[in-house]
Design a protein around this motif. Structure first.
Motif, PDB file in Angstrom:
ATOM      1  N   GLN A  69       4.138  -5.750  -8.033  1.00  0.00           N
ATOM      2  CA  GLN A  69       3.054  -4.616  -8.104  1.00  0.00           C
ATOM      3  C   GLN A  69       3.540  -3.694  -8.817  1.00  0.00           C
ATOM      4  O   GLN A  69       2.328  -3.132  -9.544  1.00  0.00           O
ATOM      5  N   ASP A  79      -2.989   6.242  -8.411  1.00  0.00           N
ATOM      6  CA  ASP A  79      -2.688   5.825  -7.175  1.00  0.00           C
ATOM      7  C   ASP A  79      -4.034   5.594  -6.317  1.00  0.00           C
ATOM      8  O   ASP A  79      -4.075   4.710  -5.460  1.00  0.00           O
ATOM      9  N   GLN A 123       3.828   1.356  -1.377  1.00  0.00           N
ATOM     10  CA  GLN A 123       4.483   1.779  -2.455  1.00  0.00           C
ATOM     11  C   GLN A 123       3.568   2.179  -3.290  1.00  0.00           C
ATOM     12  O   GLN A 123       3.952   2.935  -4.318  1.00  0.00           O
ATOM     13  N   ALA A 124       2.367   1.942  -3.413  1.00  0.00           N
ATOM     14  CA  ALA A 124       1.333   2.512  -4.221  1.00  0.00           C
ATOM     15  C   ALA A 124       1.521   4.228  -4.155  1.00  0.00           C
ATOM     16  O   ALA A 124       1.133   4.766  -5.120  1.00  0.00           O
ATOM     17  N   HIS A 125       2.038   4.572  -3.317  1.00  0.00           N
ATOM     18  CA  HIS A 125       1.967   5.953  -3.035  1.00  0.00           C
ATOM     19  C   HIS A 125       3.550   6.495  -2.995  1.00  0.00           C
ATOM     20  O   HIS A 125       3.854   7.747  -2.765  1.00  0.00           O
ATOM     21  N   ALA A 161       0.947  -1.203  -0.025  1.00  0.00           N
ATOM     22  CA  ALA A 161      -0.025  -0.077   0.062  1.00  0.00           C
ATOM     23  C   ALA A 161       0.873   1.325  -0.131  1.00  0.00           C
ATOM     24  O   ALA A 161       0.668   2.296  -0.864  1.00  0.00           O
ATOM     25  N   HIS A 219       4.689   7.406  -9.894  1.00  0.00           N
ATOM     26  CA  HIS A 219       5.793   6.755  -8.860  1.00  0.00           C
ATOM     27  C   HIS A 219       5.641   7.664  -7.431  1.00  0.00           C
ATOM     28  O   HIS A 219       6.118   7.071  -6.416  1.00  0.00           O
ATOM     29  N   SER A 225      -0.448  -8.478  -8.637  1.00  0.00           N
ATOM     30  CA  SER A 225      -0.762  -8.776  -7.159  1.00  0.00           C
ATOM     31  C   SER A 225      -0.436 -10.035  -6.558  1.00  0.00           C
ATOM     32  O   SER A 225      -0.519 -11.066  -7.326  1.00  0.00           O
ATOM     33  N   HIS A 261      -1.122   1.266 -13.371  1.00  0.00           N
ATOM     34  CA  HIS A 261      -1.501   0.189 -12.378  1.00  0.00           C
ATOM     35  C   HIS A 261      -1.351  -1.261 -13.149  1.00  0.00           C
ATOM     36  O   HIS A 261      -1.286  -2.244 -12.445  1.00  0.00           O
ATOM     37  N   GLY A 299       1.741  -4.276 -11.624  1.00  0.00           N
ATOM     38  CA  GLY A 299       0.101  -4.488 -11.646  1.00  0.00           C
ATOM     39  C   GLY A 299      -0.072  -6.020 -11.297  1.00  0.00           C
ATOM     40  O   GLY A 299      -1.213  -6.313 -11.535  1.00  0.00           O
ATOM     41  N   SER A 332      -9.798  -1.438  -6.806  1.00  0.00           N
ATOM     42  CA  SER A 332      -8.789  -2.470  -6.869  1.00  0.00           C
ATOM     43  C   SER A 332      -9.154  -3.738  -7.202  1.00  0.00           C
ATOM     44  O   SER A 332     -10.323  -3.853  -7.258  1.00  0.00           O
TER      45      SER A 332
END
Lengths: 307, 307
Positions: free
Chosen positions: B74, B217, A74-76, A72, A110, B79, B110, B77, B221
């Motif tokens: 990730q 971001d 890393q998504a930000h 989570a 990123h 998971s 993503h 993309g 999901s």
């Protein structure tokens, strides 16, 4: 095709685009689906192996919780670890790169705002900054395009080409110049500097940045072994590249869209009225607004460019 | 300002933009730096705690290796786990959404191609698809903008406004319409459907998609609790939203850039020559290319719109 109603022609164009969209999706599905599925299976096997070997020590769900938190974050753009403990996410070069990616609508992703205030600020900043950038580009265009036109004309005039061919040649030349200077050259530099990056990946990154698609899957990583100063210089170079590259791209697009061949294609698919002045402008003049519902009339003195 | 050389005015505009870029970076740094740093510290503490508690069981580096693999996947993309074991990355709705994000230059990121073939295909697809999309938008513009102009004129003519004010009002109206229909309304729908998403985040996502920034971001999901059919419908809805939204945005931008006030601003910062026909077009006609190095002359019959 000319016999068809205008709406049928619009419909054809739209349907053709939707089919192209579908075709791209199907091809990518075929190319990417299996590898992605394999990678996912590998990861799950690795996770299962890890659980099986060490699961006895770990409380149930502890590992998933840790992984979830790391993913989570890393998504930000927040990395969970790194050798460089001084690596700050929002240091000035990174923040500048982020704002540039907003203003050029590249949006790598990123890095992304975590706080509500940051998100709100990004929206306001983009809402104000994007129109301002358009004004800037329009202004620079008035200065740069005549220069390109004269340069191009100086090159092609000795060949005594018809205006339409000259325009096509000039547009092609400009396109190649932009592709060479803003895609190939930077890609070669990137390929040389980054050791774990193939030439295709470097070209892919440059293309993705220049077209403002900005997928963000390939970016010089925070944890790279480059000296911090070199890394920051690289970020600033990327920043300049985004801004200049976008300007070059927009100029090339403008030249492309003004080509007689393109205008002819647009006119062909567009309305069936014999338009003359509208071929030049593409939009009703503002003075016609005040005349209310009067139909647009083309000034008799203007001629459409010869195709 | 009028007394300054054109180059000084260009320079002012460019410097002003660079300052705005820096200002945005500084503000975001202040807003986002501390929270990102805190999150990073939290994660590292969590990792350290995990290591301390269970490190005895685990071989050194095994956890880092697992985390690294999961994070790297990730980024493309993929998971690492999910309750829905049938969740395929490149199923048709996802692939369509990806190609749409390419063609609209949104580029969420993503999902991203893993293979060299996929990357190469994306570049070729975008290189061909983006100009084709431009032609499509130019065609639809010829059809839609006169409709908007007449609609807007029908609204403002009773008020007997000057053309410039009418144009401004019409552009503002179009802007509000686009913002309401394409940002606020979808954001409200999204806010209603997604339970873990605030209204600000929904607006932020819609704005990011519409402006083609596409940070990526925030995206519905894969592991969400929605029924697969609803999830796929949502993906297709997002697809349509991207395409229609971009068209609406480009039309609004076109209307904005044709405003007399904006033209005046561009003219002010641009060349100091008294331009008349070029105010309308903004670019040299193709017929002037063949005349080589002759300076552009404005046809005497055209008048610049009154500001």
């Amino acid at each position: 095709m000319r016999g068809l109603q205008p709406w049928a022609r619009y419909g054809f164009l739209v349907v053709a685009h939707l089919l192209a969209l579908g075709l791209g999706a199907v091809v990518l599905q075929a190319l990417e689906g299996p590898p992605a599925h394999r990678l996912q299976a590998e990861l799950r096997a690795e996770l299962a192996t890890f659980q099986a070997e060490y699961g006895a020590c770990l409380p149930p769900g502890a590992l998933e919780e840790l992984l979830g938190a790391a993913l989570a974050a890393q998504a930000h753009g927040v990395s969970s670890w790194g050798n460089n403990s001084e690596a700050r996410n929002w240091d000035l070069p990174s923040a500048l790169l982020f704002t540039a990616s907003i203003l050029t609508t590249t949006g790598y992703g990123h890095m992304a705002p975590l706080t509500a205030g940051g998100k709100a600020f990004c929206m306001v900043y983009a809402a104000l900054g994007l129109p301002a950038s358009l004004v800037l580009v329009a202004t620079l265009r008035r200065c740069l395009l005549p220069m390109f036109s004269r340069l191009g004309a100086w090159v092609v005039v000795p060949w005594q080409l018809a205006p339409a061919r000259a325009a096509l040649l000039q547009a092609a030349g400009l396109g190649l110049l932009v592709a060479g200077t803003f895609v190939l050259l930077p890609a070669l530099v990137l390929w040389g500097l980054q050791d774990n990056c193939s030439l295709l990946e470097a070209i892919y990154f440059c293309f993705s940045s220049l077209s403002t698609i900005g997928l963000g899957d390939l970016l010089p990583s925070h944890g790279s072994s480059l000296h911090p100063v070199i890394y920051h210089l690289g970020q600033l170079a990327l920043l300049g590249y985004l801004l200049l590259g976008l300007l070059a791209m927009l100029l090339a697009m403008e030249t492309f869209s003004e080509l007689p061949q393109v205008r002819a294609m647009v006119k062909f698919f567009g309305s069936s009225d014999p338009l003359t002045a509208e071929d030049q402008d593409g939009i009703l003049g503002q003075d016609e607004l005040a005349l209310g519902t009067l139909p647009p009339t083309a000034p008799a003195s203007e001629q459409a460019p010869a195709c």
